[in-house]
Design a protein around this motif. Structure first.
Motif, PDB file in Angstrom:
ATOM      1  N   GLY A  10       0.825  -1.212   0.000  1.00 48.19           N
ATOM      2  CA  GLY A  10       0.000   0.000   0.000  1.00 48.19           C
ATOM      3  C   GLY A  10       0.855   1.258   0.000  1.00 48.19           C
ATOM      4  N   GLY A  52      -0.882  -1.897   8.594  1.00 48.98           N
ATOM      5  CA  GLY A  52      -2.031  -1.008   8.710  1.00 48.98           C
ATOM      6  C   GLY A  52      -3.105  -1.612   9.604  1.00 48.98           C
ATOM      7  N   CYS A  91      -2.496   3.628   9.060  1.00 48.63           N
ATOM      8  CA  CYS A  91      -1.623   3.980   7.932  1.00 48.63           C
ATOM      9  C   CYS A  91      -0.293   4.586   8.395  1.00 48.63           C
ATOM     10  CB  CYS A  91      -2.347   4.937   6.996  1.00 48.63           C
ATOM     11  SG  CYS A  91      -1.646   4.988   5.346  1.00 48.63           S
ATOM     12  N   ASP A  97      -8.220   3.773   6.122  1.00 47.03           N
ATOM     13  CA  ASP A  97      -9.665   3.727   5.859  1.00 47.03           C
ATOM     14  C   ASP A  97      -9.945   3.616   4.360  1.00 47.03           C
ATOM     15  OD1 ASP A  97      -8.666   6.220   5.325  1.00 47.03           O
ATOM     16  OD2 ASP A  97     -10.171   7.336   6.433  1.00 47.03           O
ATOM     17  N   CYS A 149      -5.192   5.696  -0.722  1.00 37.78           N
ATOM     18  CA  CYS A 149      -3.818   5.179  -0.737  1.00 37.78           C
ATOM     19  C   CYS A 149      -2.918   5.748  -1.842  1.00 37.78           C
ATOM     20  CB  CYS A 149      -3.858   3.663  -0.833  1.00 37.78           C
ATOM     21  SG  CYS A 149      -5.163   2.931   0.170  1.00 37.78           S
TER      22      CYS A 149
END
Ligand code: SF4
Length: 440
Positions: A274, A320, A325, A368, A378
């Motif tokens: 991510g 995460g 994050c 989220d 992201c």
């Protein structure tokens, strides 16, 4: 990547116990974030490919769609590539979306059955995906980090110890990492490995800049990197007077990587998929816009990034699902900030400061993702993280390394903030942007 690695480890256990050829059915149970955002994160695809014997570094990403279609049409998969078994995702891949108290948020259980007794598991194994493609087999003791650090000449567990070792031996952080790495492989092997990482990053940026279209998953997010690339390469003279146009390039590199990631392309996990765009974006910035950059500069960058990443992995988390994050984009930003500072000739104290700044201003960052897809927020978040990393490095390089909050302290704060964070904001898509999209 963690689920594919777990499938690989499970196949290994089946081989070691001589069960592989006798398996008639495999069931996978996913819990926590893996169940809640697994489809958006393509966990199901990674597991199916992993059970077929594919590995993250070797898989031909261009063949995934056809292999997947074949499994879904035939309702069969080839275990380890050559042992066909029936497999129906509806019954053999079970997503347990309700939280189970005390269970790690990224848990997967593999169970194998044979015809000898189709109702009793012949082998079951539980794996935790702990971030960055790393997995932990339940019941096993000692992490890979602990096993490795007992063998290296400069073992460390904190940023403070890294600084002390650098001071004591009058070496840079990248030199310390290199000397430790020489315990396990030759100088040439290290060079080749680092250059391979850099090559994959470059290929990823190139592919991301060329591939147009809509990202899969149903959000209808359009890839932005190709149009941005076109506009930057055809930029007219007046725009070149824009002093911050370099930032457009940094954005481009990050968008290109994360759009590739969202489309299931090959990326370098750094430290997670991510957050895979930040380090390549800052490396491309280094190579293209900073003076006197050679292959060796790139290698120094990667070695230092690895040291910083290992501190987070050891003392907090890069998942995460565990800390939000801040553990993905925050850690990537911190790694890139410190590594850039080292590559540009900063002292160990300046490197430590840059890494600290990179995290300090990502503390509390939630995870989220809308629809569980690694797309919004992201993709853009990686562009923001890359720019922040460059600024953190510049702030540190303008000072003398003295600063208020240490990297060790910010890592501790990040861990505690993650523990205090509601599960809604830890890769469950049950809070934040994931549930507050206004329709217009
Ligand atoms: S919001 Fe951050 S942690 Fe969550 S999936 Fe996206 S990049 Fe990963």
């Amino acid at each position: 990547m963690g689920p594919m690695r777990a499938a690989e480890a499970f196949l290994k256990e089946l081989q070691e116990t001589s069960l592989l050829r006798r398996v008639s059915r495999v069931q996978i149970d996913l819990y926590g974030s893996l169940a809640l955002t697994g489809l958006g994160h393509q966990t199901d695809i990674a597991l199916l490919m992993g059970l077929q014997g594919e590995t993250p570094d070797q898989i031909d990403t261009n063949t995934v769609a056809s292999k997947l279609a074949s499994i879904r049409e035939s309702k069969r998969l080839a275990l380890n590539g050559d042992h066909p078994i029936p497999f129906s995702e509806a019954t053999d891949l079970v997503m347990h979306r309700r939280a189970v108290k005390g269970m790690h948020p990224n848990t997967m259980r593999f169970t194998a059955f044979t015809d000898d007794d189709p109702n009793t598991p012949a082998l079951d194994a539980t794996f935790l995906s702990i971030g960055g493609g790393f997995i932990h087999r339940e019941g096993q003791t000692g992490t890979a980090h602990q096993k490795c650090s007992s063998k290296v000449p400069y073992p460390f567990t904190s940023a403070n110890e890294v600084l002390q070792l650098c001071e004591q031996h009058q070496i840079s952080i990248n030199e310390l990492a290199l000397r430790n790495e020489l315990t396990f492989r030759s100088r040439e092997e290290i060079r080749t490995g680092l250059q391979r990482i850099w090559t994959v990053m470059q290929e990823c940026v190139e592919k991301g800049c060329q591939t147009e279209g809509i990202l899969p998953g149903g959000l209808e997010v359009e890839r932005r990197a190709p149009a941005l690339y076109q506009s930057l390469t055809q930029r007219s003279a007046p725009m070149d007077r824009d002093a911050l146009c370099v930032l457009d390039w940094v954005d481009l590199y990050a968008l290109a990587v994360n759009e590739e990631n969202a489309a299931g392309g090959r990326v370098v996990t750094a430290p997670t998929n991510g957050a895979a765009g930040i380090i390549p974006a800052v490396l491309h910035y280094l190579q293209r816009f900073c003076p006197d950059v050679t292959d060796e500069t790139i290698e120094r960058f990667l070695l230092t990034a690895a040291v910083i990443g290992s501190l987070y992995k050891r003392n907090a988390s890069i998942s995460g699902a565990e800390v939000g994050c801040q553990g993905e984009v925050g850690v990537a930003c911190s790694m890139a900030a410190g590594a850039l500072t080292d590559a540009l000739g900063g002292t160990p104290h300046q490197v430590e400061e840059a890494a600290e700044i990179g995290m300090e201003h990502n503390l509390g960052l939630t995870c989220d993702p809308i629809k569980g897809l690694v797309q919004v927020p992201c993709i853009e978040r990686n562009a923001m993280g890359a720019v922040k990393a460059i600024n953190a490095s510049r702030l540190a390089l303008r000072g003398d390394g003295k600063h208020f909050v240490s990297l060790d302290r910010v890592i501790r704060v990040m861990k505690r903030t993650g523990a205090d964070m509601s599960a809604r904001y830890k890769e469950t898509s049950r809070g934040g942007l994931a549930v507050n999209i206004s329709e217009c």
